[in-house]
Design an enzyme around this catalytic site. Structure first.
Site, PDB file in Angstrom:
ATOM      1  N   ASP A 136      17.045  51.668 -60.981  1.00  0.00           N
ATOM      2  CA  ASP A 136      16.459  52.703 -60.123  1.00  0.00           C
ATOM      3  C   ASP A 136      17.196  54.030 -60.345  1.00  0.00           C
ATOM      4  OD1 ASP A 136      14.847  53.668 -58.034  1.00  0.00           O
ATOM      5  OD2 ASP A 136      16.331  53.143 -56.494  1.00  0.00           O
ATOM      6  N   HIS A 137      16.475  55.094 -60.560  1.00  0.00           N
ATOM      7  CA  HIS A 137      17.055  56.445 -60.712  1.00  0.00           C
ATOM      8  C   HIS A 137      18.208  56.503 -61.718  1.00  0.00           C
ATOM      9  CE1 HIS A 137      14.668  58.305 -57.583  1.00  0.00           C
ATOM     10  NE2 HIS A 137      14.910  57.262 -56.814  1.00  0.00           N
ATOM     11  N   SER A 139       9.726  53.965 -47.475  1.00  0.00           N
ATOM     12  CA  SER A 139      10.073  53.266 -46.225  1.00  0.00           C
ATOM     13  C   SER A 139       9.267  53.828 -45.065  1.00  0.00           C
ATOM     14  CB  SER A 139      11.573  53.410 -45.933  1.00  0.00           C
ATOM     15  OG  SER A 139      12.301  52.507 -46.735  1.00  0.00           O
TER      16      SER A 139
HETATM   17  P1  13P Z   1      13.304  54.932 -49.185  1.00  0.00           P
HETATM   18  O1  13P Z   1      14.517  55.769 -48.927  1.00  0.00           O
HETATM   19  O2  13P Z   1      12.093  55.478 -48.506  1.00  0.00           O
HETATM   20  O3  13P Z   1      13.510  53.497 -48.855  1.00  0.00           O
HETATM   21  O4  13P Z   1      12.998  55.017 -50.766  1.00  0.00           O
HETATM   22  C1  13P Z   1      13.699  54.207 -51.675  1.00  0.00           C
HETATM   23  C2  13P Z   1      13.477  54.610 -53.086  1.00  0.00           C
HETATM   24  O5  13P Z   1      12.631  55.416 -53.419  1.00  0.00           O
HETATM   25  C3  13P Z   1      14.320  53.973 -54.104  1.00  0.00           C
HETATM   26  O6  13P Z   1      14.088  54.495 -55.384  1.00  0.00           O
HETATM   27  O1  G3H Z   2      16.487  56.308 -54.071  1.00  0.00           O
HETATM   28  C1  G3H Z   2      17.597  55.844 -53.905  1.00  0.00           C
HETATM   29  C2  G3H Z   2      17.755  54.456 -53.396  1.00  0.00           C
HETATM   30  O2  G3H Z   2      17.490  54.398 -52.034  1.00  0.00           O
HETATM   31  C3  G3H Z   2      19.106  53.915 -53.766  1.00  0.00           C
HETATM   32  O3  G3H Z   2      20.090  54.430 -52.935  1.00  0.00           O
HETATM   33  O4  G3H Z   2      21.705  55.346 -54.591  1.00  0.00           O
HETATM   34  O5  G3H Z   2      22.417  54.889 -52.239  1.00  0.00           O
HETATM   35  O6  G3H Z   2      21.959  52.988 -53.828  1.00  0.00           O
HETATM   36  P1  G3H Z   2      21.639  54.424 -53.431  1.00  0.00           P
HETATM   37 ZN    ZN Z   3      13.655  56.588 -55.343  1.00  0.00          ZN
END
Ligand code: 13P
Ligand code: G3H
Ligand code: ZN
Length: 324
Positions: free
Chosen positions: A81-82, A218
């Site tokens: 993720d990201h 969310s």
């Molecule tokens: P939320 O903060 O809305 O749960 O989004 C999570 C997200 O986009 C993780 O990449």
């Molecule tokens: O978009 C980000 C996700 O909610 C992950 O959050 O980088 O704090 O693990 P984090």
């Molecule tokens: Zn995200």
């Protein structure tokens, strides 16, 4: 069983959305697997850069491998993720990930394309698919903070060129959401017009269907915020998220991956605050941990119902068997 993210997209596209849930530890992982088995749903496990650093990236991989043995009937993909470029390469080379997200959306258009294309080339050489971001969400992503006024929706006119020049497999689009607990002021909705335009322009250009990814999905339930505050929390009571009844209409327009992290954090915070408020003499972390795993599983199963992924496991299994 770990499958490719592309295989999950094939079954779900324009029908339902796959829940992409962030994990950081064993309790979250157990709750996630249990909830998805209970609701008979495929899912995507998301690992952020922060999660990889929290204990150790190898610890998370080992936890996922063990969960796969404990729940052999589960069908899921593992996704970064990201990611930045370096982390994408690390995940691609590890051989453990089904897909990576390169988030270069903060860079100007041409630079975003150049960075994304480099990652796509390395990932595709190993059969790994790539999610790329065009447009900017508000809120906090890792160490990048996007002020609300600077968040900008994805421009549908840029999408075809972006996909053609990068070769990305799915598109994280800014469609009105933001990360964290404070997404909207008052009654706001997803930008369905933008989703529809993106989908239609990709189709009109004759490109293969490109699943749209919704970040910041969310729902931030009011009841959860109230319970946390009643147990000593100090969340802003105006905290507000995406209307869960908008998940499925968005999925029918091509939003195939829906990212959820914050709602799970709220479950954790509520369970632990209430437990220690009611049992101030306790100091064993396992009893609240067990409650959390149960509650998290219930939360995941319910969320999968809203995404439309609940009950699709047999269909997914059949489509995978055909694909083999
Ligand atoms: P939320 O903060 O809305 O749960 O989004 C999570 C997200 O986009 C993780 O990449
Ligand atoms: O978009 C980000 C996700 O909610 C992950 O959050 O980088 O704090 O693990 P984090
Ligand atoms: Zn995200």
């Amino acid at each position: 069983m770990i499958v490719t993210t592309a295989d999950l997209y094939k079954v779900a596209y324009e029908k339902f959305a796959i829940g992409a849930y962030n994990i950081n530890n064993a309790e979250q992982t157990m709750g996630l697997f249990r909830g998805c088995i209970q609701s008979k749903a495929p899912f995507i496990i998301q690992i952020s850069k922060g999660a990889r650093k929290y204990t150790d990236k190898r610890m998370l991989e080992a936890i996922i491998r063990s969960a796969g043995e404990i729940f052999p009937e589960a069908i899921y993909a593992v996704h970064l993720d990201h990611g930045d470029e370096e982390t994408c390469y690390d995940c691609i080379d590890s051989g453990f990930y089904s897909s990576v997200m390169i988030d270069a959306s903060h860079a100007p258009f041409d630079e975003n394309i150049a960075i994304t294309k480099r990652v796509v080339d390395r990932a595709h050489a190993k059969g790994i698919s790539v999610e790329a971001e065009l447009g900017q969400l508000g809120g906090v992503e890792e160490d990048i903070v996007v002020a609300e006024g600077h968040a900008c929706l994805t421009n549908p006119d840029e999408v075809v060129e972006f996909i053609q020049r990068t070769g990305c497999d799915s598109l994280a689009a800014a469609i009105g959401t933001s990360h964290g607990a404070y997404k909207f002021k008052g009654q706001q909705s997803l930008h369905f017009d933008v989703i529809e335009k993106i989908r239609d322009k990709v189709k009109a250009a004759g490109l293969p269907p490109t699943p749209i990814v919704m970040h910041g999905s969310s729902s931030v339930p009011k009841s959860e915020v109230e319970r946390i505050n009643a147990a000593g929390g100090k969340l802003d009571p105006s905290a507000c998220g995406v209307n869960e009844d908008e998940y499925l209409p968005a999925a029918k327009l091509g939003v195939t991956k829906i990212n959820i992290d914050t709602d799970g954090r709220l479950v954790w915070t509520r369970v632990h605050r209430e437990y220690f408020r009611d049992k101030p003499q306790e100091f064993d972390f396992r009893p609240p941990g067990k409650i959390f795993m149960d509650e998290y599983a219930t939360f995941i199963a319910r969320k999968n119902e809203k995404l439309g992924s609940a009950g699709t496991l047999d269909e997914v299994r059949e489509s995978l068997a055909v694909a083999v």
